[in-house]
Design an enzyme around this catalytic site. Sequence first.
Site, PDB file in Angstrom:
ATOM      1  N   CYS A 111      76.864  -0.921 -25.632  1.00  0.00           N
ATOM      2  CA  CYS A 111      76.339  -2.256 -25.291  1.00  0.00           C
ATOM      3  C   CYS A 111      76.091  -3.150 -26.499  1.00  0.00           C
ATOM      4  CB  CYS A 111      75.038  -2.126 -24.503  1.00  0.00           C
ATOM      5  SG  CYS A 111      75.224  -1.235 -22.973  1.00  0.00           S
ATOM      6  N   HIS A 249      69.735  -8.164 -24.951  1.00  0.00           N
ATOM      7  CA  HIS A 249      70.626  -7.394 -24.086  1.00  0.00           C
ATOM      8  C   HIS A 249      69.972  -7.296 -22.709  1.00  0.00           C
ATOM      9  CE1 HIS A 249      73.523  -4.624 -22.659  1.00  0.00           C
ATOM     10  NE2 HIS A 249      72.708  -3.586 -22.613  1.00  0.00           N
ATOM     11  N   ASN A 279      74.116  -5.240 -16.039  1.00  0.00           N
ATOM     12  CA  ASN A 279      74.388  -4.887 -17.437  1.00  0.00           C
ATOM     13  C   ASN A 279      75.897  -4.887 -17.666  1.00  0.00           C
ATOM     14  OD1 ASN A 279      74.696  -3.672 -19.918  1.00  0.00           O
ATOM     15  ND2 ASN A 279      73.430  -1.880 -19.464  1.00  0.00           N
TER      16      ASN A 279
HETATM   17  N1  ACO Z   1      68.238   3.340  -5.348  1.00  0.00           N
HETATM   18  C1  ACO Z   1      67.181   3.959  -4.821  1.00  0.00           C
HETATM   19  N2  ACO Z   1      66.514   4.941  -5.450  1.00  0.00           N
HETATM   20  C2  ACO Z   1      66.949   5.304  -6.658  1.00  0.00           C
HETATM   21  C3  ACO Z   1      68.073   4.703  -7.282  1.00  0.00           C
HETATM   22  C4  ACO Z   1      68.719   3.678  -6.559  1.00  0.00           C
HETATM   23  N3  ACO Z   1      69.789   3.031  -7.057  1.00  0.00           N
HETATM   24  N4  ACO Z   1      68.262   5.276  -8.484  1.00  0.00           N
HETATM   25  C5  ACO Z   1      67.299   6.197  -8.633  1.00  0.00           C
HETATM   26  N5  ACO Z   1      66.518   6.223  -7.530  1.00  0.00           N
HETATM   27  C6  ACO Z   1      65.367   7.073  -7.243  1.00  0.00           C
HETATM   28  C7  ACO Z   1      65.317   8.309  -8.085  1.00  0.00           C
HETATM   29  O1  ACO Z   1      66.112   9.327  -7.508  1.00  0.00           O
HETATM   30  C8  ACO Z   1      63.849   8.643  -8.064  1.00  0.00           C
HETATM   31  O2  ACO Z   1      63.559   9.295  -6.858  1.00  0.00           O
HETATM   32  P1  ACO Z   1      62.464  10.500  -6.794  1.00  0.00           P
HETATM   33  O3  ACO Z   1      61.174   9.854  -7.237  1.00  0.00           O
HETATM   34  O4  ACO Z   1      62.505  10.909  -5.376  1.00  0.00           O
HETATM   35  O5  ACO Z   1      62.961  11.537  -7.763  1.00  0.00           O
HETATM   36  C9  ACO Z   1      63.169   7.291  -8.018  1.00  0.00           C
HETATM   37  O6  ACO Z   1      64.174   6.353  -7.582  1.00  0.00           O
HETATM   38  C10 ACO Z   1      62.622   6.820  -9.349  1.00  0.00           C
HETATM   39  O7  ACO Z   1      63.617   7.013 -10.320  1.00  0.00           O
HETATM   40  P2  ACO Z   1      63.344   6.706 -11.843  1.00  0.00           P
HETATM   41  O8  ACO Z   1      64.482   7.181 -12.687  1.00  0.00           O
HETATM   42  O9  ACO Z   1      61.968   7.181 -12.195  1.00  0.00           O
HETATM   43  O10 ACO Z   1      63.335   5.108 -11.824  1.00  0.00           O
HETATM   44  P3  ACO Z   1      62.960   4.151 -13.001  1.00  0.00           P
HETATM   45  O11 ACO Z   1      61.853   3.283 -12.612  1.00  0.00           O
HETATM   46  O12 ACO Z   1      62.892   4.859 -14.314  1.00  0.00           O
HETATM   47  O13 ACO Z   1      64.252   3.206 -13.064  1.00  0.00           O
HETATM   48  C11 ACO Z   1      66.328   2.880 -14.236  1.00  0.00           C
HETATM   49  C12 ACO Z   1      65.538   3.774 -13.300  1.00  0.00           C
HETATM   50  C13 ACO Z   1      66.527   1.533 -13.568  1.00  0.00           C
HETATM   51  C14 ACO Z   1      67.696   3.511 -14.495  1.00  0.00           C
HETATM   52  C15 ACO Z   1      65.567   2.682 -15.561  1.00  0.00           C
HETATM   53  O14 ACO Z   1      65.139   3.927 -16.057  1.00  0.00           O
HETATM   54  C16 ACO Z   1      66.412   2.004 -16.603  1.00  0.00           C
HETATM   55  O15 ACO Z   1      66.778   0.846 -16.482  1.00  0.00           O
HETATM   56  N6  ACO Z   1      66.696   2.651 -17.721  1.00  0.00           N
HETATM   57  C17 ACO Z   1      67.503   2.081 -18.764  1.00  0.00           C
HETATM   58  C18 ACO Z   1      68.932   2.276 -18.456  1.00  0.00           C
HETATM   59  C19 ACO Z   1      69.810   1.365 -19.264  1.00  0.00           C
HETATM   60  O16 ACO Z   1      69.501   0.241 -19.452  1.00  0.00           O
HETATM   61  N7  ACO Z   1      70.933   1.814 -19.821  1.00  0.00           N
HETATM   62  C20 ACO Z   1      71.749   0.915 -20.545  1.00  0.00           C
HETATM   63  C21 ACO Z   1      72.467   1.502 -21.590  1.00  0.00           C
HETATM   64  S1  ACO Z   1      74.088   1.505 -21.029  1.00  0.00           S
HETATM   65  C22 ACO Z   1      75.216   1.489 -22.274  1.00  0.00           C
HETATM   66  O17 ACO Z   1      74.908   1.426 -23.398  1.00  0.00           O
HETATM   67  C23 ACO Z   1      76.691   1.608 -21.870  1.00  0.00           C
END
Ligand code: ACO
Length: 373
Positions: A111, A249, A279
């Site tokens: 990214c 970003h 993203n």
């Molecule tokens: N829809 C519904 N539920 C979901 C989804 C979805 N799309 N995805 C995950 N869940 C569920 C999980 O299974 C979990 O369920 P559980 O509690 O029963 O286990 C629950 O939602 C909470 O999941 P978390 O992972 O704790 O959710 P969080 O609030 O951390 O959000 C997210 C997840 C959005 C991915 C966040 O952690 C994030 O944005 N992280 C950064 C990722 C990123 O930006 N990466 C970019 C780099 S990419 C690159 O460089 C190519």
Amino acid sequence: MTYAAITGWGKCLPPAILTNQDLSAILDTSDEWIVSRTGIRERRISHVSLTDLAEVAARRALAAAGMEGGALDLVVFGTCSHDDQVPNTASGLQARLGAVGAAAYDINTACTSFLYGLSTATALIRTGVVRNALVVGAEVISPFMDWSNRDVAVLFGDGAAAVVLQASEREEGLLAEKLGCYGDAREILRVDGMGCTYANRGVPYGITRWQFEGQEIFRRAVAGMSSACEEALARCGLTAAAIDLLVPHQANLRIIDAVARRAHVPAERVYVNIERYGNMSAATVAVALCEALEEGRVRPGALLLLPGFGGGLTWCAHLVRWGERVQPLGVSDAALPPCERTALQLIRDCRDRKGTAPGRDPRDPWERRSAIV
Ligand code: ACO
């Protein structure tokens, strides 16, 4: 002293829109979950290749700078979703633009690739190696997405943007940056099988497997971008009070809010467009910069701070002094061919090409959805 002024900018977003509602028809997810956890409402899915998208963005950036492709000395292509590995993607763009005298290389820091590209192109201008450069940030991630994995499928989109840099004696362009990488955490974001659209040559896609620890990426992203902002400002003896616009970003609205809070930049001086595009990896900051200009959010002489993070885990922040001109010199008539398919049809095509589509099982949500798209 020579600087590298940003004199042209252009973006290209594919027209097909994939909404949260579309995704909730094929995955166990909801608009409410996606918006509340990420801020994303929709993203774009490309019907053309990465080079096609980048070419339109590049032609628009060149027109904005009042420049022909033939005047370029350098093409830097920031991406992690290359059309090909060998030959590189930049050489294909160089040829299409008629930039016959230009060196051309790809840069992949996921990214942050556009921002790392901005660093290297600026350095080559400031040291007198080249005078005119094009820096592209572009991604077509949809063919590499695991469309059955809700953890990642809701987060990403396709898009492209480019800027033109020109040698200048005025103190503008990239003034300072901090680049870094948490190599110890590189395995928390791994995409096996990413990087070549083999289908262009009749070879099927391989399986693309995403390994993604969202919460740890979140934590590292906030830490890396915040410290990079601090260091980039310190290198110029400045504080956040001097920043006119933060263009971060756009991976998650909560990450953007946390970085802005830590950097002490108030919300009204933060540019956000994540709700429309998700993203777009390397394209994200470049598109955001173009849209901030289009919306009149960048005034002449403005000081911009551009923090980023990506796979690797790379992180950075770039301090940019904008020049006097905030309007394009010219407008290109370059455009994408029309798209006849919906975004859902396009991702179904991707999935089929990867050979992962299930058989015609009427209980499969994809098949139910297919009947109506
Ligand atoms: N829809 C519904 N539920 C979901 C989804 C979805 N799309 N995805 C995950 N869940 C569920 C999980 O299974 C979990 O369920 P559980 O509690 O029963 O286990 C629950 O939602 C909470 O999941 P978390 O992972 O704790 O959710 P969080 O609030 O951390 O959000 C997210 C997840 C959005 C991915 C966040 O952690 C994030 O944005 N992280 C950064 C990722 C990123 O930006 N990466 C970019 C780099 S990419 C690159 O460089 C190519």
